[in-house]
Scaffold this motif. Structure first.
Motif, PDB file in Angstrom:
ATOM      1  N   VAL A 174       0.895  -1.142   0.002  1.00 50.58           N
ATOM      2  CA  VAL A 174       0.191  -0.160  -0.049  1.00 50.58           C
ATOM      3  C   VAL A 174       0.945   1.277   0.164  1.00 50.58           C
ATOM      4  O   VAL A 174       1.869   1.482   0.747  1.00 50.58           O
ATOM      5  N   VAL A 205      -7.093  -3.720   1.159  1.00 56.10           N
ATOM      6  CA  VAL A 205      -7.033  -2.975   0.094  1.00 56.10           C
ATOM      7  C   VAL A 205      -8.097  -3.700  -0.956  1.00 56.10           C
ATOM      8  O   VAL A 205      -7.863  -4.918  -1.472  1.00 56.10           O
ATOM      9  N   VAL A 254      -9.568   1.539   1.064  1.00 52.69           N
ATOM     10  CA  VAL A 254      -8.633   0.949   1.804  1.00 52.69           C
ATOM     11  C   VAL A 254      -9.207   1.142   3.402  1.00 52.69           C
ATOM     12  O   VAL A 254      -9.852   2.072   3.565  1.00 52.69           O
ATOM     13  N   ASP A 292      -8.304   3.168  -5.143  1.00 53.46           N
ATOM     14  CA  ASP A 292      -8.539   2.036  -4.247  1.00 53.46           C
ATOM     15  C   ASP A 292      -9.167   2.368  -2.948  1.00 53.46           C
ATOM     16  O   ASP A 292      -9.270   3.366  -2.621  1.00 53.46           O
ATOM     17  N   PRO A 352      -3.099   0.373   7.241  1.00 54.65           N
ATOM     18  CA  PRO A 352      -3.907  -0.375   6.165  1.00 54.65           C
ATOM     19  C   PRO A 352      -3.989  -1.883   6.439  1.00 54.65           C
ATOM     20  O   PRO A 352      -2.967  -2.392   6.764  1.00 54.65           O
TER      21      PRO A 352
END
Length: 237
Positions: free
Chosen positions: A95, A236, A200, A198, A233
């Motif tokens: 990420v 994802v 997240v 994305d 994160p």
């Protein structure tokens, strides 16, 4: 693997195996996601929509499994034949670290039609999360991650215009404690317009909290930079 819910497990501080280059690395399997935050392994069980940690005596084994996954090349024969990965099926996902926020830049004034579309997208995400599992909702987001670029026969709506409409819709549909449905709604709308973004989900400890946002590269689109940086994160999509 036996698990215990967060809040029911006594967490002990230990030296992290995932400092430095692993700071923005998470791990995903078909039904689970995991990350290392504050030197502990946090899991997200998608079908049951819950976060949990392992007992301290089991956490070192989990750290070893994830470190092994991070160090192996997924295209190598060793990766495919490693027993511990074959049983756990966690794959590392990189990420990009957030360095900027789109809300700090000047955004256009959205037309009423675009704000209405944002409200519809967000309301649909709210309803979907209420009646479907998190796993199904995330899968539907991933299904929209196909080919990017212009749609033949029409002009795609620019990303800043869509973002401005969604931020404006928050004044009509309260954004408090709704980061996940609002982020899902934004991600789906942007992907419908063929923008590569994305969704997240991140977590933090002490106290435990989870948060969701949309990012493009190293830019968070729908949140404050300092706020998002407080979360590691875990998933994802």
């Amino acid at each position: 693997m036996q698990t215990e819910p967060i809040g029911e497990v006594r967490i002990q501080t230990r030296t992290s195996l995932f400092s430095g280059t692993y700071r923005m690395l998470c791990f995903q399997s078909a039904t689970m996601a995991a990350c290392v935050v504050s030197n502990h392994v946090v899991f997200l069980d998608l079908p049951h929509d819950r976060y949990f940690c392992l007992e301290p005596r089991k956490e070192s084994a989990a750290l070893a499994i994830l470190r092994r996954a991070a160090e192996l090349d997924t295209s190598s024969s060793e990766f495919g034949t490693t027993q511990v990965l074959r049983s756990e099926r966690f794959l590392p996902v990189k990420v990009e670290a957030i360095t900027a926020s789109a809300i700090d830049s000047a955004l256009p004034q959205p037309p009423a039609r675009s704000v209405a579309e944002a409200l519809f997208s967000n309301a649909r995400a709210l309803i979907e999360l209420k009646f479907r599992s998190l796993s199904k909702s995330i899968e539907r987001v991933r299904q929209g991650a196909g080919t990017h670029g212009p749609v033949k026969g029409r002009k795609n709506e620019p990303l800043p215009a869509i973002l401005a409409a969604h931020l404006a819709s928050h004044r009509l549909l309260s954004a408090h404690d709704r980061c996940l449905p609002l982020s899902i709604g934004l991600a789906k709308r942007l992907r419908h317009e063929r923008h590569a973004v994305d969704l997240v989900i991140g977590v933090r400890m002490d106290p435990f909290a989870a948060h969701a946002w949309v990012q493009q590269g190293n830019v968070v689109l729908n949140d404050d930079l300092d706020h998002v940086r407080a979360f590691q994160p875990i998933l994802v999509a």
